[in-house]
Design a protein around this motif. Structure first.
Motif, PDB file in Angstrom:
ATOM      1  N   VAL A   1    -130.609  18.974 -72.225  1.00  0.00           N
ATOM      2  CA  VAL A   1    -130.394  18.716 -73.294  1.00  0.00           C
ATOM      3  C   VAL A   1    -131.361  19.307 -74.389  1.00  0.00           C
ATOM      4  N   LEU A   2    -130.969  19.687 -75.382  1.00  0.00           N
ATOM      5  CA  LEU A   2    -132.061  20.371 -76.179  1.00  0.00           C
ATOM      6  C   LEU A   2    -132.159  19.116 -77.382  1.00  0.00           C
ATOM      7  N   ILE A   3    -133.531  18.864 -77.384  1.00  0.00           N
ATOM      8  CA  ILE A   3    -133.649  17.578 -78.245  1.00  0.00           C
ATOM      9  C   ILE A   3    -134.702  18.144 -79.477  1.00  0.00           C
TER      10      ILE A   3
ATOM     11  N   ASP B   1    -125.300  21.565 -77.027  1.00  0.00           N
ATOM     12  CA  ASP B   1    -125.318  20.217 -77.994  1.00  0.00           C
ATOM     13  C   ASP B   1    -126.696  19.988 -78.280  1.00  0.00           C
ATOM     14  N   VAL B   2    -126.984  19.847 -79.491  1.00  0.00           N
ATOM     15  CA  VAL B   2    -128.543  19.761 -80.056  1.00  0.00           C
ATOM     16  C   VAL B   2    -128.613  18.429 -80.505  1.00  0.00           C
ATOM     17  N   VAL B   3    -129.455  17.431 -79.991  1.00  0.00           N
ATOM     18  CA  VAL B   3    -129.549  16.133 -80.467  1.00  0.00           C
ATOM     19  C   VAL B   3    -130.917  16.318 -81.421  1.00  0.00           C
ATOM     20  N   VAL B   4    -130.495  15.628 -82.462  1.00  0.00           N
ATOM     21  CA  VAL B   4    -131.780  15.697 -83.473  1.00  0.00           C
ATOM     22  C   VAL B   4    -131.983  14.184 -83.725  1.00  0.00           C
ATOM     23  N   TYR B   5    -133.684  13.949 -84.231  1.00  0.00           N
ATOM     24  CA  TYR B   5    -133.708  12.391 -84.451  1.00  0.00           C
ATOM     25  C   TYR B   5    -135.058  12.508 -85.456  1.00  0.00           C
TER      26      TYR B   5
ATOM     27  N   HIS C   1    -126.047  16.373 -82.951  1.00  0.00           N
ATOM     28  CA  HIS C   1    -125.864  15.066 -82.706  1.00  0.00           C
ATOM     29  C   HIS C   1    -127.291  14.322 -83.031  1.00  0.00           C
ATOM     30  N   PRO C   2    -126.939  13.519 -84.274  1.00  0.00           N
ATOM     31  CA  PRO C   2    -127.984  12.831 -84.532  1.00  0.00           C
ATOM     32  C   PRO C   2    -128.281  11.589 -83.607  1.00  0.00           C
TER      33      PRO C   2
ATOM     34  N   ARG D   1    -122.711  11.438 -83.995  1.00  0.00           N
ATOM     35  CA  ARG D   1    -124.051  10.403 -83.512  1.00  0.00           C
ATOM     36  C   ARG D   1    -123.976  10.234 -81.934  1.00  0.00           C
ATOM     37  N   ILE D   2    -125.107  10.151 -81.322  1.00  0.00           N
ATOM     38  CA  ILE D   2    -125.219   9.939 -80.086  1.00  0.00           C
ATOM     39  C   ILE D   2    -126.142   8.726 -79.826  1.00  0.00           C
TER      40      ILE D   2
END
Lengths: 267, 54
Positions: free
Chosen positions: A220-222, A261-265, B14-15, A204-205
Protein backbone atom coordinates in the motif's frame (compact mmCIF):
# COMPACT_ATOMS: atom_id res chain seq x y z
CA UNK A 1 -26.13 63.82 -3.18
CA UNK A 2 -24.38 61.36 -5.58
CA UNK A 3 -22.31 58.30 -4.56
CA UNK A 4 -18.97 60.10 -4.89
CA UNK A 5 -20.04 63.00 -2.70
CA UNK A 6 -21.48 60.58 -0.18
CA UNK A 7 -18.24 58.54 -0.11
CA UNK A 8 -16.16 61.72 0.24
CA UNK A 9 -18.24 62.96 3.14
CA UNK A 10 -18.47 59.70 5.03
CA UNK A 11 -15.16 58.05 4.04
CA UNK A 12 -14.00 57.88 7.67
CA UNK A 13 -17.03 55.71 8.43
CA UNK A 14 -17.51 53.75 5.19
CA UNK A 15 -13.89 52.67 4.68
CA UNK A 16 -13.36 51.27 8.21
CA UNK A 17 -16.72 49.46 7.92
CA UNK A 18 -15.63 47.82 4.64
CA UNK A 19 -12.27 46.84 6.15
CA UNK A 20 -13.91 45.31 9.24
CA UNK A 21 -16.28 43.35 6.98
CA UNK A 22 -13.24 41.89 5.21
CA UNK A 23 -11.56 41.14 8.56
CA UNK A 24 -14.49 38.96 9.56
CA UNK A 25 -14.57 37.22 6.20
CA UNK A 26 -17.22 39.19 4.28
CA UNK A 27 -15.83 40.12 0.84
CA UNK A 28 -16.93 43.75 0.39
CA UNK A 29 -15.18 46.09 -2.09
CA UNK A 30 -12.77 48.03 0.12
CA UNK A 31 -10.20 48.52 -2.67
CA UNK A 32 -12.55 50.34 -5.12
CA UNK A 33 -13.68 52.55 -2.23
CA UNK A 34 -10.03 53.37 -1.37
CA UNK A 35 -9.31 54.18 -5.03
CA UNK A 36 -12.37 56.45 -5.08
CA UNK A 37 -11.34 58.22 -1.86
CA UNK A 38 -7.87 58.78 -3.33
CA UNK A 39 -9.43 60.24 -6.49
CA UNK A 40 -11.74 62.44 -4.40
CA UNK A 41 -8.77 63.62 -2.31
CA UNK A 42 -7.00 64.73 -5.51
CA UNK A 43 -9.93 67.10 -6.07
CA UNK A 44 -10.04 68.24 -2.45
CA UNK A 45 -13.22 66.35 -1.55
CA UNK A 46 -11.70 63.88 0.94
CA UNK A 47 -8.64 63.42 3.15
CA UNK A 48 -6.44 60.35 2.59
CA UNK A 49 -4.54 60.61 5.94
CA UNK A 50 -7.83 60.94 7.82
CA UNK A 51 -9.33 57.93 6.04
CA UNK A 52 -6.21 55.79 6.64
CA UNK A 53 -6.11 56.90 10.29
CA UNK A 54 -9.74 55.85 10.72
CA UNK A 55 -9.01 52.45 9.15
CA UNK A 56 -6.03 51.85 11.48
CA UNK A 57 -8.02 52.84 14.57
CA UNK A 58 -10.81 50.38 13.71
CA UNK A 59 -8.77 47.56 12.13
CA UNK A 60 -6.24 47.19 14.96
CA UNK A 61 -8.69 46.15 17.74
CA UNK A 62 -10.49 43.70 15.42
CA UNK A 63 -7.25 42.02 14.36
CA UNK A 64 -6.03 42.01 17.98
CA UNK A 65 -9.18 40.10 18.87
CA UNK A 66 -8.43 37.49 16.16
CA UNK A 67 -4.83 37.39 17.36
CA UNK A 68 -5.92 36.66 20.95
CA UNK A 69 -8.32 33.97 19.75
CA UNK A 70 -5.49 32.31 17.83
CA UNK A 71 -3.19 32.59 20.83
CA UNK A 72 -5.68 31.09 23.28
CA UNK A 73 -7.53 28.55 21.16
CA UNK A 74 -4.81 27.43 18.76
CA UNK A 75 -5.16 26.24 15.21
CA UNK A 76 -8.86 25.35 15.46
CA UNK A 77 -9.62 29.08 14.98
CA UNK A 78 -7.77 29.06 11.66
CA UNK A 79 -9.52 25.92 10.44
CA UNK A 80 -12.92 27.37 11.32
CA UNK A 81 -12.12 30.66 9.61
CA UNK A 82 -10.95 28.89 6.46
CA UNK A 83 -14.20 26.93 6.32
CA UNK A 84 -15.84 30.24 5.38
CA UNK A 85 -13.77 30.44 2.21
CA UNK A 86 -14.55 28.69 -1.07
CA UNK A 87 -11.35 26.59 -0.92
CA UNK A 88 -10.67 25.80 2.75
CA UNK A 89 -7.78 23.38 2.09
CA UNK A 90 -5.74 25.79 0.02
CA UNK A 91 -6.66 28.61 2.41
CA UNK A 92 -5.03 26.83 5.36
CA UNK A 93 -2.01 25.70 3.38
CA UNK A 94 -1.44 29.02 1.60
CA UNK A 95 -1.51 30.94 4.88
CA UNK A 96 0.73 28.48 6.69
CA UNK A 97 3.24 28.43 3.84
CA UNK A 98 3.36 32.22 3.73
CA UNK A 99 3.97 32.36 7.47
CA UNK A 100 6.58 29.61 7.34
CA UNK A 101 8.46 31.45 4.62
CA UNK A 102 8.35 35.01 5.92
CA UNK A 103 7.27 34.81 9.58
CA UNK A 104 5.37 37.79 11.01
CA UNK A 105 6.68 39.99 8.18
CA UNK A 106 4.07 38.31 5.97
CA UNK A 107 1.56 40.60 7.66
CA UNK A 108 3.01 43.53 5.74
CA UNK A 109 1.65 42.10 2.48
CA UNK A 110 -1.21 39.89 3.68
CA UNK A 111 -3.81 42.64 3.20
CA UNK A 112 -2.99 42.69 -0.51
CA UNK A 113 -3.90 38.99 -0.89
CA UNK A 114 -7.63 38.21 -0.82
CA UNK A 115 -8.57 35.97 2.10
CA UNK A 116 -5.26 36.24 3.96
CA UNK A 117 -6.22 39.42 5.79
CA UNK A 118 -8.70 37.37 7.85
CA UNK A 119 -6.48 34.40 8.69
CA UNK A 120 -3.13 36.10 9.30
CA UNK A 121 -3.93 37.61 12.75
CA UNK A 122 -5.03 34.30 14.36
CA UNK A 123 -1.99 32.62 12.79
CA UNK A 124 0.25 35.23 14.45
CA UNK A 125 -1.42 34.33 17.74
CA UNK A 126 -0.91 30.60 17.13
CA UNK A 127 2.80 31.27 16.57
CA UNK A 128 2.94 33.39 19.74
CA UNK A 129 4.30 36.44 17.93
CA UNK A 130 4.67 39.13 20.63
CA UNK A 131 1.73 41.53 20.96
CA UNK A 132 3.90 44.59 20.35
CA UNK A 133 5.45 43.08 17.23
CA UNK A 134 2.00 42.05 15.98
CA UNK A 135 0.58 45.55 16.58
CA UNK A 136 3.53 47.20 14.78
CA UNK A 137 3.28 44.93 11.72
CA UNK A 138 -0.50 45.31 11.72
CA UNK A 139 -0.36 49.12 11.69
CA UNK A 140 2.40 49.25 9.07
CA UNK A 141 0.56 46.65 6.95
CA UNK A 142 -2.69 48.64 7.04
CA UNK A 143 -0.92 51.91 6.20
CA UNK A 144 0.93 50.25 3.29
CA UNK A 145 -2.23 48.63 1.92
CA UNK A 146 -4.61 51.58 2.35
CA UNK A 147 -1.91 54.08 1.35
CA UNK A 148 -1.09 52.15 -1.82
CA UNK A 149 -4.67 51.99 -3.11
CA UNK A 150 -5.63 55.50 -2.01
CA UNK A 151 -2.35 56.80 -3.47
CA UNK A 152 -3.09 55.03 -6.74
CA UNK A 153 -6.52 56.67 -6.76
CA UNK A 154 -4.91 60.04 -6.06
CA UNK A 155 -2.39 59.73 -8.91
CA UNK A 156 -4.90 58.38 -11.44
CA UNK A 157 -7.84 60.48 -10.30
CA UNK A 158 -8.71 61.60 -13.85
CA UNK A 159 -8.84 58.03 -15.18
CA UNK A 160 -10.87 56.83 -12.19
CA UNK A 161 -13.33 59.69 -12.61
CA UNK A 162 -13.73 58.75 -16.29
CA UNK A 163 -14.34 55.07 -15.47
CA UNK A 164 -16.83 56.01 -12.74
CA UNK A 165 -18.71 58.31 -15.18
CA UNK A 166 -18.86 55.55 -17.84
CA UNK A 167 -20.03 52.98 -15.27
CA UNK A 168 -22.69 55.41 -14.03
CA UNK A 169 -23.83 55.86 -17.66
CA UNK A 170 -24.34 52.11 -18.04
CA UNK A 171 -26.32 52.23 -14.84
CA UNK A 172 -28.14 49.23 -13.46
CA UNK A 173 -27.28 46.92 -16.39
CA UNK A 174 -23.57 46.92 -15.53
CA UNK A 175 -24.31 46.26 -11.87
CA UNK A 176 -26.50 43.30 -12.78
CA UNK A 177 -23.87 41.81 -15.11
CA UNK A 178 -21.13 42.11 -12.46
CA UNK A 179 -23.36 40.72 -9.68
CA UNK A 180 -24.52 37.86 -11.96
CA UNK A 181 -20.96 36.92 -12.93
CA UNK A 182 -19.88 36.95 -9.28
CA UNK A 183 -22.84 34.82 -8.21
CA UNK A 184 -22.20 32.33 -11.05
CA UNK A 185 -18.54 32.06 -10.04
CA UNK A 186 -19.40 31.37 -6.39
CA UNK A 187 -22.05 28.77 -7.33
CA UNK A 188 -19.62 27.07 -9.76
CA UNK A 189 -16.86 26.81 -7.14
CA UNK A 190 -19.30 25.61 -4.47
CA UNK A 191 -20.90 22.90 -6.66
CA UNK A 192 -17.51 21.70 -7.92
CA UNK A 193 -16.24 21.40 -4.37
CA UNK A 194 -19.37 19.54 -3.17
CA UNK A 195 -19.10 17.05 -6.06
CA UNK A 196 -15.43 16.48 -5.37
CA UNK A 197 -15.98 15.95 -1.63
CA UNK A 198 -18.76 13.49 -2.43
CA UNK A 199 -16.41 11.48 -4.64
CA UNK A 200 -13.77 11.51 -1.90
CA UNK A 201 -16.28 10.36 0.73
CA UNK A 202 -17.13 7.36 -1.41
CA UNK A 203 -13.44 6.48 -1.84
CA UNK A 204 -12.49 6.81 1.85
CA UNK A 205 -10.73 3.99 3.68
CA UNK A 206 -11.18 3.33 7.41
CA UNK A 207 -8.16 3.04 9.74
CA UNK A 208 -9.19 -0.54 10.49
CA UNK A 209 -9.18 -1.45 6.78
CA UNK A 210 -5.76 0.15 6.27
CA UNK A 211 -4.36 -1.60 9.35
CA UNK A 212 -5.70 -4.88 7.95
CA UNK A 213 -3.92 -4.30 4.64
CA UNK A 214 -0.65 -3.46 6.40
CA UNK A 215 -0.91 -6.51 8.67
CA UNK A 216 -1.58 -8.71 5.63
CA UNK A 217 1.60 -7.38 4.04
CA UNK A 218 -0.22 -5.77 1.10
CA UNK A 219 1.75 -3.25 -0.92
CA UNK A 220 0.00 0.00 0.00
CA UNK A 221 1.33 3.41 -0.92
CA UNK A 222 0.57 5.79 1.95
CA UNK A 223 1.17 9.51 1.58
CA UNK A 224 1.34 11.83 4.59
CA UNK A 225 0.04 15.16 3.27
CA UNK A 226 0.36 17.20 6.45
CA UNK A 227 1.83 20.69 6.42
CA UNK A 228 5.25 21.23 8.07
CA UNK A 229 3.46 22.85 11.02
CA UNK A 230 1.32 19.77 11.56
CA UNK A 231 4.38 17.49 11.41
CA UNK A 232 6.19 19.61 14.01
CA UNK A 233 3.13 19.48 16.27
CA UNK A 234 2.82 15.69 15.88
CA UNK A 235 6.26 14.33 14.88
CA UNK A 236 5.23 10.79 14.00
CA UNK A 237 3.83 9.03 10.92
CA UNK A 238 1.95 5.88 9.98
CA UNK A 239 4.63 3.19 9.39
CA UNK A 240 5.63 2.96 5.74
CA UNK A 241 4.14 6.34 4.77
CA UNK A 242 5.94 9.07 2.84
CA UNK A 243 5.60 12.70 3.86
CA UNK A 244 5.08 15.03 0.88
CA UNK A 245 4.44 18.77 1.08
CA UNK A 246 2.30 20.70 -1.40
CA UNK A 247 5.40 22.24 -2.96
CA UNK A 248 7.02 18.85 -3.49
CA UNK A 249 3.91 17.15 -4.84
CA UNK A 250 4.58 18.13 -8.46
CA UNK A 251 8.06 16.63 -8.33
CA UNK A 252 6.77 13.36 -6.80
CA UNK A 253 3.53 12.97 -8.80
CA UNK A 254 5.30 11.39 -11.78
CA UNK A 255 6.79 8.69 -9.50
CA UNK A 256 3.40 7.62 -8.12
CA UNK A 257 2.01 4.66 -10.08
CA UNK A 258 -1.38 5.43 -11.62
CA UNK A 259 -2.64 1.85 -11.31
CA UNK A 260 -2.01 1.54 -7.57
CA UNK A 261 -4.31 2.46 -4.69
CA UNK A 262 -2.94 5.47 -2.84
CA UNK A 263 -3.99 6.17 0.75
CA UNK A 264 -3.59 9.81 1.80
CA UNK A 265 -3.96 11.30 5.23
CA UNK A 266 -3.76 14.62 7.00
CA UNK A 267 -3.85 15.48 10.69
CA UNK B 1 -4.23 17.77 -2.12
CA UNK B 2 -6.37 14.82 -3.21
CA UNK B 3 -7.73 17.03 -5.98
CA UNK B 4 -4.16 17.93 -6.96
CA UNK B 5 -3.29 14.21 -7.22
CA UNK B 6 -6.39 13.49 -9.29
CA UNK B 7 -5.49 16.30 -11.69
CA UNK B 8 -2.18 14.51 -12.27
CA UNK B 9 -3.94 11.31 -13.26
CA UNK B 10 -3.67 9.54 -9.91
CA UNK B 11 -7.33 8.62 -9.60
CA UNK B 12 -7.24 5.74 -7.11
CA UNK B 13 -6.88 8.05 -4.14
CA UNK B 14 -8.34 6.94 -0.79
CA UNK B 15 -8.40 9.52 2.02
CA UNK B 16 -7.92 7.93 5.45
CA UNK B 17 -11.09 8.37 7.46
CA UNK B 18 -10.42 10.50 10.55
CA UNK B 19 -6.82 11.14 9.48
CA UNK B 20 -3.80 10.55 11.70
CA UNK B 21 -5.74 11.62 14.78
CA UNK B 22 -8.20 8.74 14.43
CA UNK B 23 -5.34 6.32 13.72
CA UNK B 24 -3.64 7.35 16.97
CA UNK B 25 -6.93 7.26 18.91
CA UNK B 26 -7.31 3.61 17.89
CA UNK B 27 -3.81 2.95 19.31
CA UNK B 28 -2.52 1.78 15.94
CA UNK B 29 1.28 1.88 15.53
CA UNK B 30 3.14 5.03 14.50
CA UNK B 31 6.78 5.69 13.71
CA UNK B 32 8.42 8.54 15.59
CA UNK B 33 10.33 10.87 13.28
CA UNK B 34 14.01 11.42 13.92
CA UNK B 35 15.27 14.96 14.51
CA UNK B 36 16.62 15.16 10.95
CA UNK B 37 13.21 14.29 9.50
CA UNK B 38 11.33 17.03 11.35
CA UNK B 39 11.06 20.27 9.35
CA UNK B 40 12.69 23.39 10.74
CA UNK B 41 10.78 26.67 10.80
CA UNK B 42 12.18 30.00 9.65
CA UNK B 43 10.42 31.55 12.62
CA UNK B 44 11.81 30.77 16.08
CA UNK B 45 8.39 30.35 17.66
CA UNK B 46 6.55 27.07 17.62
CA UNK B 47 2.84 26.75 17.06
CA UNK B 48 0.58 26.29 20.07
CA UNK B 49 -2.15 23.67 20.20
CA UNK B 50 -1.84 22.84 16.54
CA UNK B 51 -4.54 20.33 15.65
CA UNK B 52 -5.54 21.70 12.27
CA UNK B 53 -7.07 19.47 9.63
CA UNK B 54 -6.48 20.25 5.97
Amino acid sequence: MDTAQWLGQYSVVILPALVVAEQIGIPLPAVPALLAVGALAANGHASVPLAIGAIVVVALPVDLLWYELGRRRGASVLSNLCRLTLEPDSCVRRTENLFLRYGAKAMLVSKFIPGLTTVMPPLSGIFAVSRLKFACYEVIGVILWAGFWAGLGYVFSDAIELVARRAAGLGRALGLVVAGALAAYIVFKYVRRRLFLRRLRIARITPEALKGKLDAGEDVLILDLRTPLDVIAAPYVIPGSRWITTDALDAHASKIPHDQDVVVYCT
Amino acid sequence: MALQLQRRGITRVHPLEGGLEQWVTLSFPVRELSASEIPVLASTQSPSGHTMSA
